[in-house]
Structure formats: structure tokens, C-alpha cells
Motif scaffolding. Structure first.
Motif, PDB file in Angstrom:
ATOM      1  N   VAL A  88       0.844  -1.196   0.000  1.00 50.58           N
ATOM      2  CA  VAL A  88       0.000   0.000   0.000  1.00 50.58           C
ATOM      3  C   VAL A  88       0.878   1.245   0.000  1.00 50.58           C
ATOM      4  CG1 VAL A  88      -1.761   1.312   1.275  1.00 50.58           C
ATOM      5  CG2 VAL A  88      -1.800  -1.192   1.326  1.00 50.58           C
ATOM      6  N   THR A 121      -5.248   6.472  -1.552  1.00 49.76           N
ATOM      7  CA  THR A 121      -4.588   5.175  -1.430  1.00 49.76           C
ATOM      8  C   THR A 121      -4.227   4.586  -2.793  1.00 49.76           C
ATOM      9  OG1 THR A 121      -6.839   4.305  -1.281  1.00 49.76           O
ATOM     10  CG2 THR A 121      -5.631   4.520   0.766  1.00 49.76           C
ATOM     11  N   THR A 147      -2.936   0.756  -4.293  1.00 48.95           N
ATOM     12  CA  THR A 147      -2.768  -0.669  -3.967  1.00 48.95           C
ATOM     13  C   THR A 147      -2.736  -1.470  -5.270  1.00 48.95           C
ATOM     14  OG1 THR A 147      -5.169  -0.940  -3.809  1.00 48.95           O
ATOM     15  CG2 THR A 147      -4.001  -0.465  -1.761  1.00 48.95           C
ATOM     16  N   ASN A 177      -7.385  -1.702  -1.315  1.00 43.38           N
ATOM     17  CA  ASN A 177      -7.669  -0.274  -1.310  1.00 43.38           C
ATOM     18  C   ASN A 177      -8.808   0.043  -0.348  1.00 43.38           C
ATOM     19  OD1 ASN A 177      -8.290   2.511  -2.466  1.00 43.38           O
ATOM     20  ND2 ASN A 177      -6.637   1.832  -3.812  1.00 43.38           N
TER      21      ASN A 177
END
Length: 559
Positions: free
Chosen positions: A199, A245, A247, A253
Motif C-alpha cells: 500500500v 490510497t 494498492t 484499497n
């Protein structure tokens, strides 16, 4: 009043004529008979300001006993990945009792405060500064069980969608060396796209999460403006900027957004964001997936294909076709697909440009105001005041922001306020369209990753990224949530033998993150984006465009 005047300190630096000199900066003057009184009043306010300056600051105290910072270091070249993706490496172990992000590794964009970790902000115009507090998102991902393993390089002052502008070095695209990873969350997207971390938490003030996610083959989400507290960020002006975010999967996410969303009693933009931990995004995905109808998980959904998002001079034909191929797959999942037109979409880049230049210049110059939130005073002291020497070290995109902002403020009084009004008009236009559709889709970026630019003239520095944010910046103006989902590959513009990722942007109504996650997760679960390749030959472009344009013209349109 006269008693107060008598208390003015003898060492006060205000002298006769200073009030008049301040007004000369804006081209006005005083009545000469009042000048002495205003000098006296200015001296009084100087003493008040000095008193505030001498008070101890008030910042959240991080729990470094529970979450100690281990082995903070600037990585050697042997420790680097993807050129220069890491700003600093370290370890902060998350909640050992587990949580929604247990065992996940996280990197933070190098504009997010981590107590004890120096921050470059992508620049060498001033020495790296070291925060004494943690951003809200730092504490929240640690509480959710994730381990933070470092900060990742961001572009110079978070002011570019390229990945060669950072003073800490160029970041390489994980799919092809020599090509851009996008920006300004360049290091984070490259590290996630390569599988080095799970992440990345970044910021997005014009596409800075979604653009690098699109170019690197990641899931990048800019949530509704204010859903994630901006507390402890230095990246841009609060009117446009969003925390979000990056990912490799939609589920990851959602898990990260679950952890970091919600009001933190500091950032006034997050007043409507609800309580932390109350959003239930992972629970929602788990409850509907694979759903009662495994073969038609999007039955009843209406997907709007945004006409203006596909038709402009920047859109690469292969990118257009790759996204349209992805859109057609929604029909296999039970959704209906229709063309939608929001002409105001085309005004978004211009509105954003004026808004960002004025507010961005004020932020860079240390003059931003009007928000209730956490002031990172150490950062302000580290970079101010500006001098010719340190200003010359800024990348041309940051210098240009200051020049543009000062000019627009001087020559177009009231223009910033007008962008706020027109921005609301564009927001309302999208809201109307989203009453007819569940989501809108379009290419995230109009073309795949370009080759790295070069540090030549200012114009040469800008050339590789011109047009990249035509579909992203407008949603920073409107505040709508927008996710970039990888949906295939298309050839590099410079070399058709090089295949690079294509992102599809999915947009929905404000606070409708669940709707976006449901659509993106259904597509991701049913199809493997890595096997979708669109290598349209040049000779086919005109015929393809004609067919697609015909489809737009005869399909239903939402005004």
C-alpha cells in the motif's frame, strides 16, 4: 488605548513610515495626518505577533513508545528500488494484535508527516525538515495492524505528474525502465506496482494518485474531498488536495480507506466524513461479493461512458479502445452501458489551473489561510523566507506556479472566487449526470506512460506531461470520488513494441465510495487486466474513431 500604546516595547522594530510602506505594496496611500497613528498601531500588532511567536506550539504528540521508529536512514543506492523510489527507509511496526491491515506493508508519500523522519518534499531548495508529529493517517494504519516501511519519493513540491522532477532522483516505471512512473506520488505507485510494498498513501491535487496509478498498473483512489483527514500533509492547497490510497487490488484499497477515513477533530474539511471506523467498506465488499448472482454481479447498474472523457486531442487511440473494451465487459457482468455528456467537464482543467495557481502560489509563499487544521510550523520555518538562491533550486513547474499565481492575483482580482463558483457549477452538472447513472467511466490518463523528460528549458521540462490530467483535475475541483482501475495494456507512443498499463477512471457521487468499489471489484474479479492488450495499428485509427463516434452520436445522452 493610550495605556496600551505606552506599553509598547522600546525594542520594537517598527519605525516611522512603515505603515505607509506596507500600503505602497498594493498601490495605495494614507492621509499623511494619520500616518503616525498607524505606525503606532502597527508597532502594537508587532508586539502581539511576537508574543504569539514566543508561545510553545501545540501539535499532536505521537505515541512513539507504542510505535517506535526503527533504523531511520536515507537508503544507499544498493537499497534503492526503481531508480530512486525511496525517500527514507525505516520500520514502524503496527498493532501486534492484528487488524484490517495486518501484515500489510505501507509506504507514505514524502509529504506526509512522520515524527522523527526527515522529509524532503521532493526538493533541495531547503534542508530536509523533521516533523515532531505524525499525520492522522500514520496512526490509523498502524492501529489497523499495518507496518510502515518507509517514505517514498514525491515530485518536486508535489508539483508535477512526471517522475523525473524530484531532487532525490528519477523514479522508473515498474513495467519499463526509461518511462515515467507518473507523479506526484511517483515513488509510492512504482513500489506498489512492482510488488515491493502492498500500500502507498499519497495525495492528489490534480491527479497525483490516479495518474501514477494509471501509468504503473495500480488501483489508485482519490476519495470524496474531506473523507480522509489532511492533517499532517504538506503537499498542496487544501481546496484541491485529497489524501488517498494506492494498492494492487480493490480489496486492499478498501481496507486501507476503511482504516484512514473519518473525522479526526482537527481537519475541518473532514467534518462530514463520519466517525473513524464507521464506513464498512471491506464488510460491504465481502457481503455482496460474489453476490447472489455470481455471473451478473452488477445487474441493475448503469454505467455512463463520459463522451468528453474520450474525445479530446490528447487521447491515444489505443488507450481509448482499451478502455472501451473494458467498458463493454461491464455488460457481461449485468450492467447497462450508455453514453453520457457533461460538457462542463471540458472547463475543468481551466478552472483547476487558475484555482491551483493562485492557491498553490499562496501556499508555497507561506500565505495560505482560511482552514481549521494542523499547521506544520516546522515546515514553514524550514523553507521560509524565500530567497533568489533557494527559489532558483525549485523545479520549473513550482516556479511557474508562483509566477502564475502572483500574476493572476494582480491582474484578475476576484478570479479565484469565480473559480470556486464555476467549480460548484461543474460539480452540479456531474451530480445531475450521476442521478441517471451509478458511475461514470473514462480513461484515467489520455495516454500511457511517456518517456522521461529532461531537465532542459522550462518548456522541455513540461512537454512529457502536457495533457495527462485532462480527465483527473476536474474531480479535484468538484470533490467527487474517483478511482483508477488497471484494465489492460497499450503501446508506448514512442515505441509500439513497448506495452504499458492503461487505467480506467470510475467516478461516482460524493460520499458514494461503496458504489465505486463495487463496480471496480466486480470488474477486477471477473477479468485479468494483465491479459488485455490493445495494439491498434495506425492504419485502423480513423475507421475505429468513426465507428466509436457514431456510437456516441446515436446513444442516449444525459445533459
Amino acid at each position: 488605548m493610550s495605556v496600551f500604546f505606552k506599553s509598547i516595547s522600546s525594542g520594537n522594530p517598527v519605525k516611522k513610515g512603515d505603515a505607509e510602506d506596507q500600503l505602497k505594496k498594493i498601490g495605495v496611500s494614507l492621509d499623511s495626518k494619520d500616518s503616525d497613528d498607524y505606525d503606532l498601531l502597527l508597532a502594537a500588532v508587532h508586539d502581539v505577533a511576537q508574543h504569539i511567536s514566543d508561545l510553545p506550539d501545540y501539535q499532536p504528540v505521537p505515541d512513539t513508545k507504542r510505535y517506535p521508529r526503527e533504523n531511520i536512514r536515507r537508503p544507499t543506492q544498493q537499497e534503492q528500488d526503481l531508480g530512486n523510489a525511496w525517500a527514507h527507509k525505516f520500520l514502524i511496526q503496527g498493532n501486534q494484535d492484528g487488524g484490517a491491515m495486518a501484515k500489510k506493508t505501507v509506504t507514505l508519500k514524502d509529504c506526509i508527516a512522520v515524527a522523527g523522519v526527515p522529509q524532503f518534499f521532493g526538493s533541495d531548495a531547503f534542508p530536509a525538515w523533521t516533523p515532531s508529529t505524525d499525520a492522522t493517517v500514520v496512526t490509523r494504519v498502524l492501529d489497523a495492524g499495518a507496518d510502515i516501511v518507509g517514505t517514498s519519493v514525491c515530485e518536486n513540491f508535489c508539483n508535477s505528474t512526471a517522475s523525473f522532477t524530484s531532487a532525490q532522483g528519477t523514479v522508473e516505471n515498474p513495467h519499463r525502465t526509461g518511462y515515467s512512473a507518473g507523479g506526484s506520488t511517483s515513488g509510492g505507485a512504482a513500489l506498489v506496482g512492482s510488488g515491493k510494498v502492498d500500500v502507498a498513501i499519497g495525495t492528489d491535487q490534480g491527479g497525483s494518485i490516479r495518474v501514477p496509478s494509471s501509468l504503473c498498473g495500480c488501483v489508485g483512489f482519490k476519495p470524496t474531498h474531506g473523507l480522509v483527514p489532511w492533517t499532517g500533509f504538506t503537499s498542496g492547497d487544501a481546496v484541491d488536495d485529497h489524501a488517498g490510497t494506492i494498492t494492487r487490488t480493490v480489496a486492499d484499497n478498501a481496507a486501507c480507506l476503511d482504516a484512514i477515513a473519518g473525522y479526526d477533530d482537527i481537519d475541518d474539511r473532514a467534518l462530514g466524513a463520519g466517525e473513524p471506523g464507521s464506513h464498512g467498506l471491506v464488510e460491504f465488499l465481502t457481503s455482496y461479493s460474489p453476490g447472489a448472482n455470481k455471473t451478473r454481479p452488477l445487474a441493475g447498474f448503469k454505467i455512463g461512458v463520459l463522451k468528453e472523457g474520450f474525445y479530446n486531442d490528447f487521447v491515444q487511440p489505443e488507450v481509448k479502445e482499451a478502455v472501451l473494451n473494458a467498458v463493454r465487459k461491464f455488460e457481461q457482468l449485468g450492467a447497462s452501458v450508455q453514453e453520457v455528456s457533461v460538457p462542463a467537464h471540458l472547463e475543468g482543467p481551466a478552472v483547476w489551473t487558475v484555482q491551483q495557481r493562485i492557491s498553490g502560489a499562496l501556499t508555497i509563499l507561506g500565505q495560505a489561510h482560511g482552514r481549521r487544521g494542523l499547521g506544520l510550523t516546522e515546515f514553514e520555518h524550514a523553507r521560509l523566507p524565500w530567497t533568489s538562491e533557494n527559489f532558483q533550486k525549485l523545479f520549473p513547474s513550482t516556479q511557474n506556479t508562483v509566477i502564475n499565481g502572483l500574476y493572476l492575483t494582480d491582474k484578475f482580482p476576484g478570479l479565484y472566487s469565480k473559480t470556486m463558483n464555476i467549480g460548484r457549477q461543474i460539480r452540479d452538472a456531474f451530480d445531475r449526470a450521476l442521478r441517471e447513472c451509478d458511475v461514470l467511466v473514462m480513461p484515467t490518463t489520455p495516454f500511457v506512460a511517456p518517456r522521461h523528460g529532461r531537465r532542459g528549458t522550462p518548456r522541455q521540462c513540461f512537454e512529457p506531461t502536457i495533457g495527462l490530467t485532462v480527465n483527473t483535475a476536474v474531480f479535484n475541483v468538484t470533490g467527487h470520488p474517483a478511482l483508477s482501475l488497471p484494465v489492460g495494456f497499450a503501446p508506448a507512443r514512442e515505441d509500439h513494441t513497448v506495452a504499458l498499463p492503461v487505467g480506467m477512471q470510475i467516478v461516482s457521487g460524493r460520499w458514494q465510495e461503496k458504489r465505486i468499489f463495487q463496480v471496480a471489484h466486480a470488474w477486477e474479479t471477473a477479468f485479468d487486466w494483465r491479459s488485455c492488450r490493445c495494439m491498434v495499428e495506425e492504419a485502423q485509427h480513423d475507421d475505429l474513431n468513426e465507428k466509436v463516434q457514431y456510437a456516441v452520436e446515436v446513444s442516449p445522452v444525459v445533459a
